[in-house]
Design an enzyme around this catalytic site. Sequence first.
Site, PDB file in Angstrom:
ATOM      1  N   ASN A   1       2.696   7.147  -9.872  1.00  0.00           N
ATOM      2  CA  ASN A   1       2.407   5.861 -10.518  1.00  0.00           C
ATOM      3  C   ASN A   1       1.233   6.089 -11.471  1.00  0.00           C
ATOM      4  O   ASN A   1       0.105   6.256 -11.020  1.00  0.00           O
ATOM      5  CB  ASN A   1       2.062   4.824  -9.444  1.00  0.00           C
ATOM      6  CG  ASN A   1       1.571   3.514 -10.039  1.00  0.00           C
ATOM      7  OD1 ASN A   1       1.686   3.286 -11.249  1.00  0.00           O
ATOM      8  ND2 ASN A   1       1.030   2.649  -9.196  1.00  0.00           N
TER       9      ASN A   1
ATOM     10  N   LYS B   1      -0.120   4.079 -13.511  1.00  0.00           N
ATOM     11  CA  LYS B   1      -0.956   2.891 -13.739  1.00  0.00           C
ATOM     12  C   LYS B   1      -1.245   2.751 -15.244  1.00  0.00           C
ATOM     13  O   LYS B   1      -0.389   3.097 -16.057  1.00  0.00           O
ATOM     14  CB  LYS B   1      -2.214   2.956 -12.875  1.00  0.00           C
ATOM     15  CG  LYS B   1      -1.862   3.219 -11.391  1.00  0.00           C
ATOM     16  CD  LYS B   1      -3.004   3.040 -10.450  1.00  0.00           C
ATOM     17  CE  LYS B   1      -2.530   3.348  -9.027  1.00  0.00           C
ATOM     18  NZ  LYS B   1      -3.558   3.108  -8.024  1.00  0.00           N
TER      19      LYS B   1
ATOM     20  N   HIS C   1       2.943  -3.922  -5.979  1.00  0.00           N
ATOM     21  CA  HIS C   1       1.823  -2.977  -5.841  1.00  0.00           C
ATOM     22  C   HIS C   1       0.545  -3.755  -5.517  1.00  0.00           C
ATOM     23  O   HIS C   1       0.358  -4.877  -5.987  1.00  0.00           O
ATOM     24  CB  HIS C   1       1.651  -2.175  -7.131  1.00  0.00           C
ATOM     25  CG  HIS C   1       0.681  -1.057  -6.957  1.00  0.00           C
ATOM     26  ND1 HIS C   1      -0.676  -1.248  -7.056  1.00  0.00           N
ATOM     27  CD2 HIS C   1       0.862   0.249  -6.623  1.00  0.00           C
ATOM     28  CE1 HIS C   1      -1.291  -0.097  -6.809  1.00  0.00           C
ATOM     29  NE2 HIS C   1      -0.378   0.827  -6.541  1.00  0.00           N
TER      30      HIS C   1
ATOM     31  N   GLU D   1      -2.333  -3.620  -6.641  1.00  0.00           N
ATOM     32  CA  GLU D   1      -3.090  -4.113  -7.799  1.00  0.00           C
ATOM     33  C   GLU D   1      -2.437  -5.369  -8.378  1.00  0.00           C
ATOM     34  O   GLU D   1      -3.132  -6.248  -8.899  1.00  0.00           O
ATOM     35  CB  GLU D   1      -3.237  -2.987  -8.833  1.00  0.00           C
ATOM     36  CG  GLU D   1      -4.228  -1.945  -8.326  1.00  0.00           C
ATOM     37  CD  GLU D   1      -3.872  -0.501  -8.634  1.00  0.00           C
ATOM     38  OE1 GLU D   1      -3.139  -0.249  -9.607  1.00  0.00           O
ATOM     39  OE2 GLU D   1      -4.333   0.382  -7.879  1.00  0.00           O
TER      40      GLU D   1
ATOM     41  N   GLU E   1       1.018   1.327   1.368  1.00  0.00           N
ATOM     42  CA  GLU E   1      -0.202   1.701   0.659  1.00  0.00           C
ATOM     43  C   GLU E   1      -1.368   0.862   1.189  1.00  0.00           C
ATOM     44  O   GLU E   1      -1.586  -0.263   0.727  1.00  0.00           O
ATOM     45  CB  GLU E   1      -0.040   1.460  -0.844  1.00  0.00           C
ATOM     46  CG  GLU E   1       1.065   2.272  -1.475  1.00  0.00           C
ATOM     47  CD  GLU E   1       0.827   2.475  -2.967  1.00  0.00           C
ATOM     48  OE1 GLU E   1       0.722   3.638  -3.376  1.00  0.00           O
ATOM     49  OE2 GLU E   1       0.725   1.493  -3.713  1.00  0.00           O
TER      50      GLU E   1
ATOM     51  N   GLY F   1      -7.208   4.727  -4.624  1.00  0.00           N
ATOM     52  CA  GLY F   1      -8.195   5.030  -5.652  1.00  0.00           C
ATOM     53  C   GLY F   1      -9.605   5.209  -5.110  1.00  0.00           C
ATOM     54  O   GLY F   1     -10.561   5.294  -5.875  1.00  0.00           O
TER      55      GLY F   1
ATOM     56  N   SER G   1      -4.714   7.745  -2.228  1.00  0.00           N
ATOM     57  CA  SER G   1      -5.491   8.987  -2.272  1.00  0.00           C
ATOM     58  C   SER G   1      -4.708  10.202  -1.766  1.00  0.00           C
ATOM     59  O   SER G   1      -5.292  11.119  -1.178  1.00  0.00           O
ATOM     60  CB  SER G   1      -6.816   8.824  -1.521  1.00  0.00           C
ATOM     61  OG  SER G   1      -7.606   7.819  -2.138  1.00  0.00           O
TER      62      SER G   1
ATOM     63  N   GLY H   1      -3.827   8.750  -8.851  1.00  0.00           N
ATOM     64  CA  GLY H   1      -4.671   9.656  -9.631  1.00  0.00           C
ATOM     65  C   GLY H   1      -4.162  11.084  -9.701  1.00  0.00           C
ATOM     66  O   GLY H   1      -4.210  11.719 -10.767  1.00  0.00           O
TER      67      GLY H   1
HETATM   68  P1  13P Z   1      -4.269   6.761  -5.704  1.00  0.00           P
HETATM   69  O1  13P Z   1      -3.372   7.915  -5.350  1.00  0.00           O
HETATM   70  O2  13P Z   1      -5.008   6.944  -7.002  1.00  0.00           O
HETATM   71  O3  13P Z   1      -5.144   6.364  -4.556  1.00  0.00           O
HETATM   72  O4  13P Z   1      -3.292   5.509  -5.976  1.00  0.00           O
HETATM   73  C1  13P Z   1      -2.306   5.215  -5.045  1.00  0.00           C
HETATM   74  C2  13P Z   1      -1.414   4.178  -5.605  1.00  0.00           C
HETATM   75  O5  13P Z   1      -1.803   3.044  -5.774  1.00  0.00           O
HETATM   76  C3  13P Z   1      -0.064   4.573  -5.983  1.00  0.00           C
HETATM   77  O6  13P Z   1       0.716   3.471  -6.288  1.00  0.00           O
END
Ligand code: 13P
Length: 251
Positions: free
Chosen positions: A10, A12, A97, A99, A166, A172, A212, A234
């Site tokens: 992802n 983002k 998601h 976010e 998640e 993140g 993460s 990330g």
């Molecule tokens: P990170 O791997 O950056 O923690 O993000 C996870 C995520 O939200 C994937 O959708």
Amino acid sequence: MTRRPWIVGNWKMNLMRGEAITLAREVAAIARDVEGRVDVGIAPPAIWLDPCVGAADGTPLAVYGQNCSTAEKGAFTGDISASMYRDAGAVGTLVGHSERRHVFGETDEQTATKVQRALELGLDVILCVGELLDERRSGATFEVVERQLRVALEGIDLSRITIAYEPVWAIGTGEVATPEQAQEVHSQIRAWVRENYGDSDADSIRIQYGGSAKPGNAAGLLAGPDVDGLLVGGAALTAADFGAIISAAAG
Ligand code: 13P
């Protein structure tokens, strides 16, 4: 039954056009290398979907949206419908998601509408669920996850659904869930699917972990018998890290 590992990046709101195309090409080559052993996807920013679909053309790399509108079309400035994603060549989309839920304030009900819209307009769905840190601390983790699943999947055929667990506190933050914490919730999710949809769906549905995930922890997370893949943020932004995670899934 064996469930093929399913690793999705992802992206983002990251990467400019040239960077996105380069990374999509690199990931497409990796996806070809592991074809038949690991399923690989990317969810680029919507504006780069078209060139990323081009980069993935002729390879097994699946290109997904990150979100879709609750509506099919009309006066929704700035929104993008599931049918537009489909028309641009996406085969699926993330829905719900954290976010979207916690930064943009989307409700369980909006998430449910998006799941329905995406499926009816031709996209597969990765439904994201997960608890906040306070909810985990108060022992409400599965209560929250169960509510998110129940509202989003009411009356839904699960054959085109992936569930991504998640935990919001792990996204993140560099604070990854332990393999035991991930496996515990994944097994509860699968038991919930078994109780509500039956053995066949419970045995076949793939449940990804996200939060993460990195090259150094991927193999440990994937060792959980109910952890069928990873949704990577990330660490999906470079081919080196994402490739290492995919290699961990290939075993
Ligand atoms: P990170 O791997 O950056 O923690 O993000 C996870 C995520 O939200 C994937 O959708």
